[in-house]
Design an enzyme around this catalytic site. Structure first.
Site, mmCIF file in Angstrom:
data_model
loop_
_atom_site.group_PDB
_atom_site.id
_atom_site.type_symbol
_atom_site.label_atom_id
_atom_site.label_comp_id
_atom_site.label_asym_id
_atom_site.label_seq_id
_atom_site.Cartn_x
_atom_site.Cartn_y
_atom_site.Cartn_z
ATOM 1 N N TRP A 21 0.821 -1.214 0.000
ATOM 2 C CA TRP A 21 0.000 0.000 0.000
ATOM 3 C C TRP A 21 0.855 1.264 0.000
ATOM 4 O O TRP A 21 0.324 2.364 -0.057
ATOM 5 C CB TRP A 21 -0.980 0.006 1.171
ATOM 6 C CG TRP A 21 -0.363 -0.428 2.461
ATOM 7 C CD1 TRP A 21 0.257 0.364 3.370
ATOM 8 C CD2 TRP A 21 -0.316 -1.766 2.969
ATOM 9 N NE1 TRP A 21 0.701 -0.396 4.422
ATOM 10 C CE2 TRP A 21 0.358 -1.707 4.213
ATOM 11 C CE3 TRP A 21 -0.778 -3.005 2.506
ATOM 12 C CZ2 TRP A 21 0.584 -2.844 4.992
ATOM 13 C CZ3 TRP A 21 -0.557 -4.121 3.284
ATOM 14 C CH2 TRP A 21 0.115 -4.037 4.507
ATOM 15 N N GLU A 59 -5.834 0.559 5.360
ATOM 16 C CA GLU A 59 -5.990 1.085 6.713
ATOM 17 C C GLU A 59 -7.055 0.317 7.491
ATOM 18 O O GLU A 59 -6.907 0.077 8.681
ATOM 19 C CB GLU A 59 -6.309 2.575 6.691
ATOM 20 C CG GLU A 59 -5.151 3.455 6.211
ATOM 21 C CD GLU A 59 -3.884 3.299 7.062
ATOM 22 O OE1 GLU A 59 -3.980 2.816 8.212
ATOM 23 O OE2 GLU A 59 -2.802 3.646 6.559
ATOM 24 N N THR A 87 -4.661 -5.321 13.323
ATOM 25 C CA THR A 87 -4.117 -6.477 12.604
ATOM 26 C C THR A 87 -2.716 -6.154 12.108
ATOM 27 O O THR A 87 -2.461 -5.055 11.628
ATOM 28 C CB THR A 87 -5.037 -6.834 11.424
ATOM 29 O OG1 THR A 87 -6.378 -6.915 11.900
ATOM 30 C CG2 THR A 87 -4.648 -8.165 10.821
ATOM 31 N N LEU A 119 -9.167 -13.105 8.820
ATOM 32 C CA LEU A 119 -8.550 -11.825 9.187
ATOM 33 C C LEU A 119 -9.088 -11.299 10.522
ATOM 34 O O LEU A 119 -8.421 -10.526 11.192
ATOM 35 C CB LEU A 119 -8.809 -10.805 8.066
ATOM 36 C CG LEU A 119 -7.918 -9.581 7.976
ATOM 37 C CD1 LEU A 119 -6.448 -9.957 7.952
ATOM 38 C CD2 LEU A 119 -8.255 -8.761 6.753
ATOM 39 N N TYR A 160 -8.642 7.765 13.606
ATOM 40 C CA TYR A 160 -7.384 7.281 13.047
ATOM 41 C C TYR A 160 -7.468 7.105 11.533
ATOM 42 O O TYR A 160 -6.641 7.612 10.775
ATOM 43 C CB TYR A 160 -6.960 5.952 13.689
ATOM 44 C CG TYR A 160 -5.895 5.290 12.847
ATOM 45 C CD1 TYR A 160 -4.590 5.763 12.904
ATOM 46 C CD2 TYR A 160 -6.207 4.309 11.916
ATOM 47 C CE1 TYR A 160 -3.609 5.238 12.073
ATOM 48 C CE2 TYR A 160 -5.239 3.784 11.081
ATOM 49 C CZ TYR A 160 -3.951 4.249 11.168
ATOM 50 O OH TYR A 160 -2.997 3.755 10.328
ATOM 51 N N ASP A 180 -2.357 6.016 16.169
ATOM 52 C CA ASP A 180 -2.696 4.612 16.390
ATOM 53 C C ASP A 180 -1.838 4.127 17.553
ATOM 54 O O ASP A 180 -1.174 4.926 18.224
ATOM 55 C CB ASP A 180 -2.493 3.788 15.115
ATOM 56 C CG ASP A 180 -1.024 3.621 14.753
ATOM 57 O OD1 ASP A 180 -0.170 4.301 15.370
ATOM 58 O OD2 ASP A 180 -0.719 2.801 13.868
ATOM 59 N N CYS A 212 14.402 12.413 22.616
ATOM 60 C CA CYS A 212 13.429 11.563 23.308
ATOM 61 C C CYS A 212 13.472 11.787 24.820
ATOM 62 O O CYS A 212 14.477 11.500 25.475
ATOM 63 C CB CYS A 212 13.691 10.101 22.993
ATOM 64 S SG CYS A 212 12.511 8.977 23.769
#
Length: 403
Positions: free
Chosen positions: A60, A73, A79, A116, A156, A174, A248
DNA sequence: CTCCGGGATC
DNA sequence: GATCCCGGAG
């Protein structure tokens, strides 16, 4: 809490993060302490540069087709990438456009979704495809609010389509992004709490806006997710490979293992079930679950909540299935869902001739048919496949099996 | 075997 | 807050 991207020399911090100039855009020789916007732009640039060289080559990511990106998406919701790839390829080959999907039968769509999980996604995607053809002439809307109005498209997915397919500077959060941002920013609210969610989305929005101008929004958002998937992992993050190590907060404070904060899951109750694999020759009795609930729209050997075969027989009859031959236990199968653990006793019965199925069955089943167990053009869950395989395994294997 | 992660909807 | 699945890691 505030990250110090460049600790002054001699600062008392234990793990003073030092920039590895060779790996990153070197910038000015002696940069001044950046303001917040400058830090955000730096993070965006470093992530984008890293993404360009480290991103996995995923199907994708080779398309600009909003429909294909939307499909990916939805499949990627809850998944993993490796699981999704073959499903995505098959689905797109069968339904190359939103029109093809909208014209499809739901049983065909579910057959391509079989295995799935979260089958509601398939039914809702199908509905949304019909809405897109009917109301938007087959073109997926561009703006987040119109996208969110489609069934199955939440915050999302709307952000993903708007940013990746249409390059709009809108955020997305996400699980991967939540983890990455909670660490970079040192957010220690529970990421599922209202406060945590709010902070994550506002941080994501701030960053994608800061990125715009030099970094395309879709590339930036995908970089955040890719980092979470491959480097900033839940356990044992590979901080040494991180392009934003120096920015970070979690790393600076040695807290990368403590973040994100996630509230513990409730434990899942076990449910005892009996599945009846009723055979006649090479046909097996399948029942179709009504749309909407657990395994909605899928076909399976009839299953009821029961501990013992004797109880199961009565319940099967209530559901409209009368196995007029003795049920014999042939194995056990365990299947984990989000909210339940199913412990299924698999029983088999051989009948001389298939009986005529009632037109309508009791809930949760709606109809029945005698089918070849290898049937491919209907939806069948992994659980049902496990049950069928347990029922056809050699008896020795079944006898050895334990719960 | 157990544990864990990953969004949307009502 | 409850409902919806599966696979991979350990």
């Amino acid at each position: 809490m505030s990250a110090a991207p460049r600790s002054p020399a001699g600062a008392g911090q234990k793990r003073a993060p030092r920039r590895r100039a060779a790996e990153q855009d070197p910038g000015p020789a002696l940069p001044p302490a950046p303001d917040a916007g400058e830090r955000d732009r730096e993070i965006a640039a470093a992530l984008a540069a890293w993404f360009d060289r480290a991103a996995r080559d995923l199907p994708w990511r080779r398309t600009r087709d909003p429909y294909a990106i939307w499909l990916s998406e939805v499949m990627l919701q809850q998944t993993r990438v490796d699981t999704v790839i073959p499903y995505y390829e098959r689905f797109l080959a069968r339904y190359p456009t939103v029109f093809a999907l909208a014209a499809a039968e739901i049983d065909d769509v579910l057959s391509l979704w079989s295995g799935l999980g979260y089958y509601r996604r398939a039914r809702v995607l199908h509905l949304a495809a019909r809405e897109v053809t009917a109301r938007h002439d087959g073109a997926l809307p561009r703006d987040v609010d119109a996208l969110r109005a489609l069934p199955g498209v939440g915050a999302y997915t709307a952000g993903a389509i708007a940013s990746i397919a249409y390059e709009q500077p809108v955020p997305l959060v996400d699980g991967n992004v939540a983890r990455v941002l909670s660490r970079i920013e040192g957010i220690d609210d529970d990421i599922r709490s209202a406060a945590g969610t709010r902070k994550l989305w506002s941080t994501a929005e701030r960053l994608v806006r800061a990125a715009a101008g030099s970094v395309q929004p879709g590339r930036f958002n995908q970089a955040l997710m890719e980092l979470g998937a491959t480097v900033c992992t839940p356990r044992n993050p590979r901080c040494e490979a991180c392009p934003v190590l120096g920015s970070c907060a979690a790393r600076a404070l040695g807290r990368e293992a403590e973040l994100p904060v996630i509230s513990p899951k409730r434990d899942v109750p076990a449910v005892a079930m009996v599945a009846a694999v009723v055979r006649s020759g090479d046909r097996v009795l399948f029942v179709r679950r009504a749309d909407g609930g657990l395994f909605g729209g899928l076909w399976e050997p009839p299953m009821v909540e029961a501990k013992a075969l004797a109880d199961a027989r009565a319940l099967l009859e209530q559901a409209g299935v009368e196995p007029d031959a003795p049920l014999r236990e042939v194995g056990r199968v365990r299947h984990i869902l989000t909210h339940r653990r199913l412990d299924v006793t698999v029983a088999r019965a051989e009948v001389a001739a298939p009986w005529r199925c009632r037109a309508k069955l009791a809930a949760p089943y709606e109809k029945a048919a005698w089918l070849d167990p290898g049937v491919l053009d209907i939806g069948v869950s992994k659980l049902a496949r496990k049950v069928l395989s347990a029922a056809s395994a050699p008896p020795a294997a079944a006898a050895r099996r334990r719960r």
